[in-house]
Design a protein around this motif. Structure first.
Motif, PDB file in Angstrom:
ATOM      1  N   SER A  20       0.850  -1.186   0.000  1.00 20.48           N
ATOM      2  CA  SER A  20       0.000   0.000   0.000  1.00 20.48           C
ATOM      3  C   SER A  20       0.887   1.239   0.000  1.00 20.48           C
ATOM      4  O   SER A  20       2.048   1.174   0.370  1.00 20.48           O
ATOM      5  CB  SER A  20      -0.933  -0.003   1.210  1.00 20.48           C
ATOM      6  OG  SER A  20      -0.187   0.023   2.409  1.00 20.48           O
ATOM      7  N   SER A  21       0.321   2.348  -0.400  1.00 20.83           N
ATOM      8  CA  SER A  21       1.131   3.562  -0.473  1.00 20.83           C
ATOM      9  C   SER A  21       1.233   4.217   0.897  1.00 20.83           C
ATOM     10  O   SER A  21       0.395   3.997   1.786  1.00 20.83           O
ATOM     11  CB  SER A  21       0.519   4.554  -1.469  1.00 20.83           C
ATOM     12  OG  SER A  21      -0.578   5.239  -0.888  1.00 20.83           O
ATOM     13  N   GLY A  22       2.248   5.038   1.054  1.00 19.06           N
ATOM     14  CA  GLY A  22       2.402   5.797   2.276  1.00 19.06           C
ATOM     15  C   GLY A  22       1.224   6.712   2.528  1.00 19.06           C
ATOM     16  O   GLY A  22       0.863   6.967   3.679  1.00 19.06           O
ATOM     17  N   PHE A  23       0.605   7.198   1.448  1.00 15.86           N
ATOM     18  CA  PHE A  23      -0.569   8.057   1.611  1.00 15.86           C
ATOM     19  C   PHE A  23      -1.731   7.298   2.257  1.00 15.86           C
ATOM     20  O   PHE A  23      -2.438   7.835   3.106  1.00 15.86           O
ATOM     21  CB  PHE A  23      -0.999   8.657   0.271  1.00 15.86           C
ATOM     22  CG  PHE A  23       0.003   9.622  -0.303  1.00 15.86           C
ATOM     23  CD1 PHE A  23       0.371  10.767   0.387  1.00 15.86           C
ATOM     24  CD2 PHE A  23       0.587   9.373  -1.530  1.00 15.86           C
ATOM     25  CE1 PHE A  23       1.292  11.663  -0.134  1.00 15.86           C
ATOM     26  CE2 PHE A  23       1.513  10.256  -2.063  1.00 15.86           C
ATOM     27  CZ  PHE A  23       1.869  11.406  -1.367  1.00 15.86           C
ATOM     28  N   GLU A  24      -1.928   6.035   1.860  1.00 15.42           N
ATOM     29  CA  GLU A  24      -2.988   5.213   2.457  1.00 15.42           C
ATOM     30  C   GLU A  24      -2.711   4.962   3.936  1.00 15.42           C
ATOM     31  O   GLU A  24      -3.617   5.062   4.772  1.00 15.42           O
ATOM     32  CB  GLU A  24      -3.106   3.875   1.719  1.00 15.42           C
ATOM     33  CG  GLU A  24      -3.621   3.991   0.308  1.00 15.42           C
ATOM     34  CD  GLU A  24      -3.491   2.689  -0.477  1.00 15.42           C
ATOM     35  OE1 GLU A  24      -3.062   1.665   0.105  1.00 15.42           O
ATOM     36  OE2 GLU A  24      -3.817   2.698  -1.667  1.00 15.42           O
ATOM     37  N   ILE A  25      -1.470   4.659   4.247  1.00 15.94           N
ATOM     38  CA  ILE A  25      -1.090   4.420   5.639  1.00 15.94           C
ATOM     39  C   ILE A  25      -1.246   5.701   6.454  1.00 15.94           C
ATOM     40  O   ILE A  25      -1.753   5.680   7.574  1.00 15.94           O
ATOM     41  CB  ILE A  25       0.352   3.879   5.716  1.00 15.94           C
ATOM     42  CG1 ILE A  25       0.415   2.489   5.071  1.00 15.94           C
ATOM     43  CG2 ILE A  25       0.840   3.832   7.159  1.00 15.94           C
ATOM     44  CD1 ILE A  25       1.806   1.981   4.819  1.00 15.94           C
ATOM     45  N   CYS A  26      -0.854   6.816   5.876  1.00 12.69           N
ATOM     46  CA  CYS A  26      -0.991   8.111   6.539  1.00 12.69           C
ATOM     47  C   CYS A  26      -2.456   8.380   6.886  1.00 12.69           C
ATOM     48  O   CYS A  26      -2.775   8.832   7.999  1.00 12.69           O
ATOM     49  CB  CYS A  26      -0.433   9.215   5.653  1.00 12.69           C
ATOM     50  SG  CYS A  26      -0.430  10.845   6.412  1.00 12.69           S
ATOM     51  N   THR A  27      -3.346   8.107   5.966  1.00 11.16           N
ATOM     52  CA  THR A  27      -4.781   8.310   6.203  1.00 11.16           C
ATOM     53  C   THR A  27      -5.261   7.465   7.380  1.00 11.16           C
ATOM     54  O   THR A  27      -6.027   7.937   8.225  1.00 11.16           O
ATOM     55  CB  THR A  27      -5.581   7.960   4.932  1.00 11.16           C
ATOM     56  OG1 THR A  27      -5.154   8.824   3.880  1.00 11.16           O
ATOM     57  CG2 THR A  27      -7.066   8.120   5.155  1.00 11.16           C
ATOM     58  N   GLN A  28      -4.795   6.231   7.470  1.00 13.24           N
ATOM     59  CA  GLN A  28      -5.202   5.353   8.570  1.00 13.24           C
ATOM     60  C   GLN A  28      -4.629   5.835   9.906  1.00 13.24           C
ATOM     61  O   GLN A  28      -5.300   5.780  10.936  1.00 13.24           O
ATOM     62  CB  GLN A  28      -4.756   3.924   8.294  1.00 13.24           C
ATOM     63  CG  GLN A  28      -5.461   3.303   7.112  1.00 13.24           C
ATOM     64  CD  GLN A  28      -4.873   1.958   6.736  1.00 13.24           C
ATOM     65  OE1 GLN A  28      -4.354   1.246   7.578  1.00 13.24           O
ATOM     66  NE2 GLN A  28      -4.950   1.611   5.463  1.00 13.24           N
ATOM     67  N   ARG A  85      -3.941   8.874  10.655  1.00  8.83           N
ATOM     68  CA  ARG A  85      -4.542  10.170  11.005  1.00  8.83           C
ATOM     69  C   ARG A  85      -5.678  10.037  12.010  1.00  8.83           C
ATOM     70  O   ARG A  85      -6.179  11.035  12.515  1.00  8.83           O
ATOM     71  CB  ARG A  85      -5.075  10.895   9.758  1.00  8.83           C
ATOM     72  CG  ARG A  85      -4.045  11.577   8.934  1.00  8.83           C
ATOM     73  CD  ARG A  85      -3.464  12.828   9.592  1.00  8.83           C
ATOM     74  NE  ARG A  85      -2.232  12.511  10.275  1.00  8.83           N
ATOM     75  CZ  ARG A  85      -1.735  13.118  11.338  1.00  8.83           C
ATOM     76  NH1 ARG A  85      -2.337  14.093  11.884  1.00  8.83           N
ATOM     77  NH2 ARG A  85      -0.616  12.762  11.884  1.00  8.83           N
ATOM     78  N   ALA A  86      -6.075   8.827  12.334  1.00  7.80           N
ATOM     79  CA  ALA A  86      -7.062   8.623  13.389  1.00  7.80           C
ATOM     80  C   ALA A  86      -6.515   9.114  14.731  1.00  7.80           C
ATOM     81  O   ALA A  86      -7.254   9.301  15.681  1.00  7.80           O
ATOM     82  CB  ALA A  86      -7.439   7.153  13.484  1.00  7.80           C
TER      83      ALA A  86
END
Length: 89
Positions: free
Chosen positions: A59-67, A69-70
């Protein structure tokens, strides 16, 4: 208590350099080595800061970042590299 930093970086050379630099300056450092679920490793380690690569296997770092961000107060620094061709654009 030492501040904890989680490195999510798939390049082993960059990962090792960051880990050595930060640990040598008194931080408790953990690096993700299994990229099937880095968010789970994030939750288990409970870091104060995340150093996150953008291009990762799975997965991309952007996807991980979104998760991640909780946890809205946690700082995330995106770590990436570019090639000369990418710099020209």
């Amino acid at each position: 208590m030492r501040e904890k930093i989680l490195i999510i970086e798939d390049d082993s050379t960059i990962q090792a350099q960051l880990k050595n630099l930060l640990a040598g300056n008194g931080y408790e450092v953990e690096a993700v080595t299994d990229f099937t679920n880095p968010v789970e490793q994030f939750r288990a380690f409970a870091p104060h800061l995340v150093l996150l690569d953008i291009k990762l296997p799975g997965s991309s770092g952007f996807e991980i970042c979104t998760q991640i961000r909780a946890f809205p107060t946690l700082p995330i620094t995106l770590v990436t590299r570019s090639t000369p061709a990418m710099d020209a654009t």
